[in-house]
Design a protein around this motif. Structure first.
Motif, PDB file in Angstrom:
ATOM      1  N   LEU A  13       0.833  -1.200   0.000  1.00 18.13           N
ATOM      2  CA  LEU A  13       0.000   0.000   0.000  1.00 18.13           C
ATOM      3  C   LEU A  13       0.868   1.250   0.000  1.00 18.13           C
ATOM      4  O   LEU A  13       0.583   2.234  -0.709  1.00 18.13           O
ATOM      5  CB  LEU A  13      -0.934  -0.010   1.215  1.00 18.13           C
ATOM      6  N   TYR A  14       1.951   1.233   0.771  1.00 17.71           N
ATOM      7  CA  TYR A  14       2.848   2.389   0.843  1.00 17.71           C
ATOM      8  C   TYR A  14       3.519   2.640  -0.502  1.00 17.71           C
ATOM      9  O   TYR A  14       3.554   3.777  -0.999  1.00 17.71           O
ATOM     10  CB  TYR A  14       3.896   2.149   1.929  1.00 17.71           C
ATOM     11  N   ALA A  15       4.050   1.580  -1.126  1.00 14.89           N
ATOM     12  CA  ALA A  15       4.690   1.749  -2.438  1.00 14.89           C
ATOM     13  C   ALA A  15       3.673   2.232  -3.464  1.00 14.89           C
ATOM     14  O   ALA A  15       3.972   3.087  -4.314  1.00 14.89           O
ATOM     15  CB  ALA A  15       5.319   0.435  -2.887  1.00 14.89           C
ATOM     16  N   GLY A  16       2.449   1.712  -3.379  1.00 16.86           N
ATOM     17  CA  GLY A  16       1.405   2.129  -4.302  1.00 16.86           C
ATOM     18  C   GLY A  16       1.036   3.596  -4.155  1.00 16.86           C
ATOM     19  O   GLY A  16       0.636   4.251  -5.129  1.00 16.86           O
ATOM     20  N   SER A  17       1.193   4.133  -2.954  1.00 14.00           N
ATOM     21  CA  SER A  17       0.855   5.544  -2.749  1.00 14.00           C
ATOM     22  C   SER A  17       1.809   6.461  -3.507  1.00 14.00           C
ATOM     23  O   SER A  17       1.417   7.546  -3.964  1.00 14.00           O
ATOM     24  CB  SER A  17       0.863   5.880  -1.250  1.00 14.00           C
ATOM     25  N   PHE A  18       3.081   6.048  -3.677  1.00 15.25           N
ATOM     26  CA  PHE A  18       4.022   6.855  -4.453  1.00 15.25           C
ATOM     27  C   PHE A  18       3.760   6.711  -5.949  1.00 15.25           C
ATOM     28  O   PHE A  18       3.981   7.656  -6.723  1.00 15.25           O
ATOM     29  CB  PHE A  18       5.461   6.473  -4.108  1.00 15.25           C
ATOM     30  N   LEU A  19       3.289   5.527  -6.368  1.00 20.12           N
ATOM     31  CA  LEU A  19       2.847   5.371  -7.746  1.00 20.12           C
ATOM     32  C   LEU A  19       1.683   6.328  -8.034  1.00 20.12           C
ATOM     33  O   LEU A  19       1.647   6.995  -9.070  1.00 20.12           O
ATOM     34  CB  LEU A  19       2.424   3.919  -7.990  1.00 20.12           C
ATOM     35  N   TYR A  20       0.746   6.389  -7.111  1.00 20.19           N
ATOM     36  CA  TYR A  20      -0.386   7.319  -7.230  1.00 20.19           C
ATOM     37  C   TYR A  20       0.119   8.769  -7.282  1.00 20.19           C
ATOM     38  O   TYR A  20      -0.355   9.580  -8.095  1.00 20.19           O
ATOM     39  CB  TYR A  20      -1.325   7.118  -6.043  1.00 20.19           C
ATOM     40  N   ALA A  57      -1.008   6.311   3.856  1.00 20.61           N
ATOM     41  CA  ALA A  57      -0.361   5.013   3.673  1.00 20.61           C
ATOM     42  C   ALA A  57       0.852   4.878   4.592  1.00 20.61           C
ATOM     43  O   ALA A  57       1.133   3.794   5.117  1.00 20.61           O
ATOM     44  CB  ALA A  57       0.051   4.839   2.216  1.00 20.61           C
ATOM     45  N   GLY A  58       1.571   5.980   4.800  1.00 29.29           N
ATOM     46  CA  GLY A  58       2.699   5.947   5.722  1.00 29.29           C
ATOM     47  C   GLY A  58       2.257   5.648   7.142  1.00 29.29           C
ATOM     48  O   GLY A  58       2.894   4.855   7.850  1.00 29.29           O
ATOM     49  N   ALA A  59       1.145   6.264   7.576  1.00 26.00           N
ATOM     50  CA  ALA A  59       0.634   5.997   8.921  1.00 26.00           C
ATOM     51  C   ALA A  59       0.216   4.537   9.077  1.00 26.00           C
ATOM     52  O   ALA A  59       0.514   3.889  10.098  1.00 26.00           O
ATOM     53  CB  ALA A  59      -0.546   6.924   9.217  1.00 26.00           C
ATOM     54  N   LEU A  60      -0.458   3.989   8.061  1.00 25.04           N
ATOM     55  CA  LEU A  60      -0.882   2.581   8.122  1.00 25.04           C
ATOM     56  C   LEU A  60       0.330   1.656   8.122  1.00 25.04           C
ATOM     57  O   LEU A  60       0.349   0.640   8.836  1.00 25.04           O
ATOM     58  CB  LEU A  60      -1.796   2.261   6.941  1.00 25.04           C
ATOM     59  N   LEU A  61       1.346   2.007   7.341  1.00 27.13           N
ATOM     60  CA  LEU A  61       2.557   1.193   7.340  1.00 27.13           C
ATOM     61  C   LEU A  61       3.246   1.244   8.706  1.00 27.13           C
ATOM     62  O   LEU A  61       3.821   0.248   9.152  1.00 27.13           O
ATOM     63  CB  LEU A  61       3.521   1.670   6.245  1.00 27.13           C
TER      64      LEU A  61
END
Length: 473
Positions: free
Chosen positions: A99-106, A120-124
């Motif tokens: 999810l975190y990596a996907g947030s940077f793709l977004y 995503a960083g908080a969830l990670l």
């Protein structure tokens, strides 16, 4: 109160062999591959500086949220492990990495809003707290006491192999881009990171319950125990008054504090995009060398375990002082070089630049070497404090929580543009303060005898005799 259930009665001896699935070796190796895919790839992504983005502020804010949550859930993670078991704890933690990596793709396509990467960083941060607490409990309690350093170095090598491969991804995917183009990494890089992270989450289903782990000498790796939220809450609260953990605290705070400076302000500011990925191959490769070296010494250096621990602290202190001294010389050089509008080296260094590349590269490589030696030493010392997996999961959770609180502060220090020389001096000072406190902990709490029969917590002997093992079917 926690209820303890031990399996009594005779049982057939454990099967021998390297391929025995319920052996500590197999389970620690499996854990290494899980961390290869998840935090290993995360490290490669972070090591590029700014999460691979042109503007590092998005990564600063996402990582601040990450480590602030990690600080809380790292401490709570030990209790979660004791309540949920390692398999579910690892699975829940691993799912947050893609999810975190996907947030940077977004963010590559929607850079007007930082909401998704920060969330995503908080969830990670929550997920990483769970994953690392389970990892610490497995890595410190499953191996035989006289081989703990070897198992720590095995895990560290497998884990950091993820950073090595992860460093090759941006190097390969961005190799042919114009070397003077100030660009974020392309979509394919983030998609590749996500694929590995999802594979790591899938591997967690193969982790065995602690009760089924049997060492080659026939002893069970840990007792079969059942805990409760009230018990875990009380035991976690006690950690803040535990003198052992207070001696670990400065080292824990320092042990991720330096990443922000090394990733954003050494690798991110000195080198071109493709070279950052190549540098990370060697940074995480250096971690494999450092962990293997310190692990071998801590297991086989001397007959006295206390002497091994003490001299391990001395060796890391001497090496750390030399490396940070070299870092100061490099920083003073950088301060007098022309910069671009982002504060990066105007004539950024490429790996083809020969002698100009060699010095900064060697420094970045040495930072990786020191990180692995420092953290492997801390894990070894924590593992020598007890043998019970419940105690160790709380100890490691405390360590990871404090470590993450330090990292959250470090990312915001960088985000507020504190001078790079000041950041370096603070990093160097934190590590220097931790060395005598770790040496004191070794002297006061690490015993020369094998602690597989009894664990000592808060000055009281706590019986932890292992029940008769059952064979794995």
């Amino acid at each position: 109160m926690a209820v303890t259930a031990e399996v009594d009665g005779p049982a057939p001896p454990a099967k021998r062999g390297l391929l025995r699935y319920n052996s500590p070796l197999a389970q620690v190796s499996l854990l290494g591959f899980i961390c290869f895919c998840c935090p290993g790839m995360f490290n490669a992504l972070s090591g590029m500086g700014g999460g691979g983005q042109v503007d590092p502020r998005i990564a600063d804010n996402a990582n601040t949220a990450l480590y602030a949550c990690f600080a809380v859930f790292g401490i709570l993670g030990g209790g979660a492990h004791n309540l949920l078991g390692p398999r579910l704890t690892l699975f829940l933690g691993a799912l947050t990495y893609p999810l975190y990596a996907g947030s940077f793709l977004y963010y590559n396509h929607h850079s007007s809003s930082q909401a998704f990467p920060v969330t995503a960083g908080a969830l990670l941060g929550a997920g990483a707290g769970f994953l690392w607490a389970a990892q610490g409990a497995i890595m410190t309690s499953y191996p035989p006491a006289n081989r703990r350093g070897t198992y720590i170095s095995l895990f560290w090598c497998l884990f950091n192999l993820g950073g090595v491969l992860g460093g090759l991804l941006p190097f390969a995917f961005n190799y042919n881009r114009p070397i003077n183009e100030p660009a974020s990494v392309n979509d394919g890089t983030y998609i590749a990171f996500m694929a590995f992270m999802l594979a790591g989450a899938a591997l967690t289903v193969a982790v065995l319950p602690p009760a089924r782990i049997v060492r080659d000498d026939g002893t069970r790796a840990t007792r079969v125990t059942f805990s409760s939220p009230a018990t875990e809450g009380a035991e976690i609260f006690k950690l803040f008054a535990n003198w052992r953990m207070l001696l670990v605290l400065p080292a824990a705070w320092a042990s991720n504090f330096f990443y922000t400076y090394q990733f954003n302000n050494v690798n991110g500011r000195l080198f071109r995009l493709r070279t950052r990925g190549l540098n990370n191959v060697f940074y995480w490769g250096a971690q494999m060398i450092g962990s293997a070296g310190i692990g071998y010494f801590l297991d086989f250096g001397f007959a006295s375990r206390r002497k091994r621990g003490f001299l391990g602290v001395v060796a890391v202190a001497v090496l750390g002082t030399a490396i940070w001294g070299g870092g100061l010389a490099n920083q003073l050089w950088f301060n007098h070089q022309p910069k671009d509008d982002k504060g990066n080296l105007a004539d950024a260094i490429d790996f083809k630049d020969g002698n100009r590349y060699a010095g900064p590269f060697l420094l970045y490589f040495s930072y990786g070497l020191l990180d692995a030696m420092f953290q492997s030493l801390i894990y070894w010392i924590i593992g020598a404090l007890a043998n019970d997996s419940q105690i160790l999961s709380r100890y490691v959770g405390f360590y990871k929580g404090v470590q993450s609180a330090g990292a959250a502060v470090a990312w915001q220090i960088d985000n507020h543009k504190v001078s790079l020389t000041s950041q370096l001096i603070v990093n160097w000072g934190l590590m220097t303060i931790s060395y005598p406190l770790l040496a004191m902990l070794v002297f006061l709490a690490v015993k020369d005898e094998d602690n597989s029969v009894s664990s000592v917590e808060d000055g009281k002997e706590k019986d932890s005799k292992l029940s008769a093992p059952t064979s794995f079917h």
